[in-house]
Motif scaffolding. Structure first.
Motif, PDB file in Angstrom:
ATOM      1  N   ASP A 158       0.817  -1.213   0.000  1.00 46.03           N
ATOM      2  CA  ASP A 158       0.000   0.000   0.000  1.00 46.03           C
ATOM      3  C   ASP A 158       0.848   1.258   0.000  1.00 46.03           C
ATOM      4  O   ASP A 158       0.392   2.328  -0.373  1.00 46.03           O
ATOM      5  CB  ASP A 158      -0.939   0.020   1.213  1.00 46.03           C
ATOM      6  CG  ASP A 158      -2.052  -1.013   1.079  1.00 46.03           C
ATOM      7  OD1 ASP A 158      -2.299  -1.449  -0.067  1.00 46.03           O
ATOM      8  OD2 ASP A 158      -2.643  -1.373   2.096  1.00 46.03           O
ATOM      9  N   GLY A 159       2.082   1.151   0.437  1.00 43.07           N
ATOM     10  CA  GLY A 159       2.977   2.296   0.427  1.00 43.07           C
ATOM     11  C   GLY A 159       2.794   3.196   1.631  1.00 43.07           C
ATOM     12  O   GLY A 159       1.955   2.989   2.507  1.00 43.07           O
ATOM     13  N   ILE A 160       3.606   4.245   1.670  1.00 39.07           N
ATOM     14  CA  ILE A 160       3.653   5.184   2.790  1.00 39.07           C
ATOM     15  C   ILE A 160       2.799   6.405   2.455  1.00 39.07           C
ATOM     16  O   ILE A 160       2.872   6.946   1.355  1.00 39.07           O
ATOM     17  CB  ILE A 160       5.100   5.642   3.063  1.00 39.07           C
ATOM     18  CG1 ILE A 160       6.025   4.415   3.224  1.00 39.07           C
ATOM     19  CG2 ILE A 160       5.163   6.557   4.273  1.00 39.07           C
ATOM     20  CD1 ILE A 160       5.629   3.499   4.345  1.00 39.07           C
ATOM     21  N   ARG A 161       2.018   6.857   3.410  1.00 41.19           N
ATOM     22  CA  ARG A 161       1.164   8.024   3.218  1.00 41.19           C
ATOM     23  C   ARG A 161       1.949   9.303   3.505  1.00 41.19           C
ATOM     24  O   ARG A 161       2.650   9.404   4.514  1.00 41.19           O
ATOM     25  CB  ARG A 161      -0.064   7.960   4.143  1.00 41.19           C
ATOM     26  CG  ARG A 161      -0.943   9.203   4.138  1.00 41.19           C
ATOM     27  CD  ARG A 161      -1.671   9.382   2.821  1.00 41.19           C
ATOM     28  NE  ARG A 161      -2.312  10.695   2.767  1.00 41.19           N
ATOM     29  CZ  ARG A 161      -3.552  10.961   3.198  1.00 41.19           C
ATOM     30  NH1 ARG A 161      -4.277   9.990   3.748  1.00 41.19           N
ATOM     31  NH2 ARG A 161      -4.055  12.161   3.098  1.00 41.19           N
ATOM     32  N   VAL A 162       1.859  10.272   2.597  1.00 43.77           N
ATOM     33  CA  VAL A 162       2.466  11.595   2.773  1.00 43.77           C
ATOM     34  C   VAL A 162       1.380  12.528   3.285  1.00 43.77           C
ATOM     35  O   VAL A 162       0.346  12.708   2.638  1.00 43.77           O
ATOM     36  CB  VAL A 162       3.048  12.134   1.451  1.00 43.77           C
ATOM     37  CG1 VAL A 162       3.714  13.480   1.679  1.00 43.77           C
ATOM     38  CG2 VAL A 162       4.034  11.141   0.867  1.00 43.77           C
TER      39      VAL A 162
END
Length: 413
Positions: free
Chosen positions: A170-174
């Motif tokens: 899902d990846g990292i949220r900025v």
């Protein structure tokens, strides 16, 4: 679209990831951020990047330029938490960056060449989640298709948070970074790119660009994308788009670059220079034929996939127009002549072939006002522009034929 030397630049700069971190990152950050200082500007706000990332091992993490991978700063990561604090000077302009880290733990596999290169040297980049995409099935596809969007975010003044799991697809949220929000929201829109659109479609695309700028007049990202494709706009279109940004953005590095470009670009009424370049037999040849009714200049390179893909279309055009007053010439910007010669042997193009000397490439790009290949410029016998085409599309041959037929059908003055 095929941006010059993208893959070559990536390979050449990968070694920089193994070098020691910059000792004086704050000074160098200011130099990288802007080519020239804005006089009497107000002091820049502090930049804070704070990470809370699960499954990232303790040790150093690096802030790096997203395109060159050059390290700008480093800090320690402990239990998934790290913090970069930078004090930019008054000339600071937001830029795209990424977070690199050492990873001994296995991470999910990807097929991107960038990620494979990082695996070989034991480094990873944090993959970022595009939170503007609501369909979870499209999230992973966005990572694969847009590598810069999945690993890059904007370095901006203020507080940016990075939260998530380094081992999650899902990846990292900025969080808290409006420039990155704008960039993510437009990853599938090809913002700034007009290609070969005409008439109502072209007007609609420009209107879309202008509306986005009006909604986000503070966005350096939008201005940078307009600048990247500046040669596709008329002078009036460029001035109107740039004029829609805030004064602060207009006076930034890219704002000044656009204005400088408008001052130096060749007037549409002026003929292009007829250059003498070397051919495959090492004999000099002229770029344009003043005795032809139409000159069709094809700028390409052996390493450019879309350029090679376009060659069958060019062969069909050459066969149809070679005896009708059309001078077709392909002009390579290969830096290595041996690669160009090899491609000529493979492609067997029957029309004139010329090579721009390595030291002349940037000058030729400026003189003929292009930044990406394949690029085709159609001129009259005097070298005055009739039409320009950027990028490869399946229907380009029909567009080329239309321009050529219109010119060939004109009655002599």
């Amino acid at each position: 679209m095929f941006i010059f030397n993208f893959y070559i630049a990536s390979i050449l700069t990968i070694c920089s990831l193994c070098q020691q971190a910059m000792k004086n990152s704050l000074v160098k950050l200011g130099l990288l951020a802007c080519l020239g200082a804005c006089t009497k500007a107000k002091p820049a706000e502090q930049i804070v990047i704070e990470g809370n990332v699960q499954n990232i091992q303790n040790g150093k993490v690096y802030l790096a330029d997203a395109h060159s991978w050059k390290r700008l700063d480093s800090t320690q990561c402990q239990d998934g938490r790290f913090r970069f604090t930078l004090t930019p000077d008054s000339s600071f302009t937001p830029q795209m960056v990424s977070i690199h880290y050492t990873a001994n733990k296995p991470v999910f596999d990807t097929t991107t060449s960038t990620e494979q290169l990082f695996k070989r040297i034991g480094h990873r980049m944090l993959l970022l989640r595009n939170h503007t995409i609501r369909n979870p099935d499209s999230l992973r596809a966005a990572h694969v298709r847009f590598s810069s969007g999945s690993t890059a975010f904007f370095l901006t003044q203020g507080h940016t948070q990075l939260e998530g799991d380094a081992q999650s697809e899902d990846g990292i949220r900025v969080i808290g970074n409006r420039e990155t929000d704008v960039m993510f929201s437009l990853l599938t829109a090809d913002f700034g790119w007009l290609g070969n659109l005409e008439g109502a479609k072209r007007a609609a695309k420009i209107s879309f660009f202008k509306n986005k700028i009006t909604q986000n007049p503070y966005s350096y990202y939008l201005l940078q994308e307009i600048y990247n494709y500046k040669e596709q706009y008329t002078e009036q279109e460029l001035r109107e788009l740039v004029g829609s940004f805030n004064p602060e953005v207009q006076q930034s590095t890219f704002g000044r670059k656009v204005n400088q470009y408008l001052v130096t670009r060749i007037d549409s009424e002026q003929p292009y220079p007829n250059l003498s370049l070397v051919g495959p037999d090492k004999q000099k040849g002229w770029l344009m034929d003043n005795g032809a009714k139409v000159n069709m200049l094809v700028f390409w390179a052996s390493w450019c996939g879309p350029c090679r893909q376009e060659i069958p279309q060019l062969k069909a055009l050459y066969a149809h127009y070679k005896d009708r007053g059309v001078h077709l010439v392909s002009v390579s910007i290969d830096e290595k002549p041996e690669n160009w010669q090899q491609a000529l042997g493979q492609e067997q193009m029957g029309w004139p072939q010329l090579l721009v000397g390595k030291e002349q490439i940037e000058q030729v790009k400026q003189k003929f006002n292009f930044n990406a290949i394949p690029f085709i410029l159609v001129t009259d016998s005097r070298g005055k522009e009739l039409k320009r085409f950027s990028g490869y599309e399946d229907n380009n041959e029909a567009l080329y034929r239309k321009v050529l037929e219109e010119k060939l059908s004109e009655k002599p003055e």
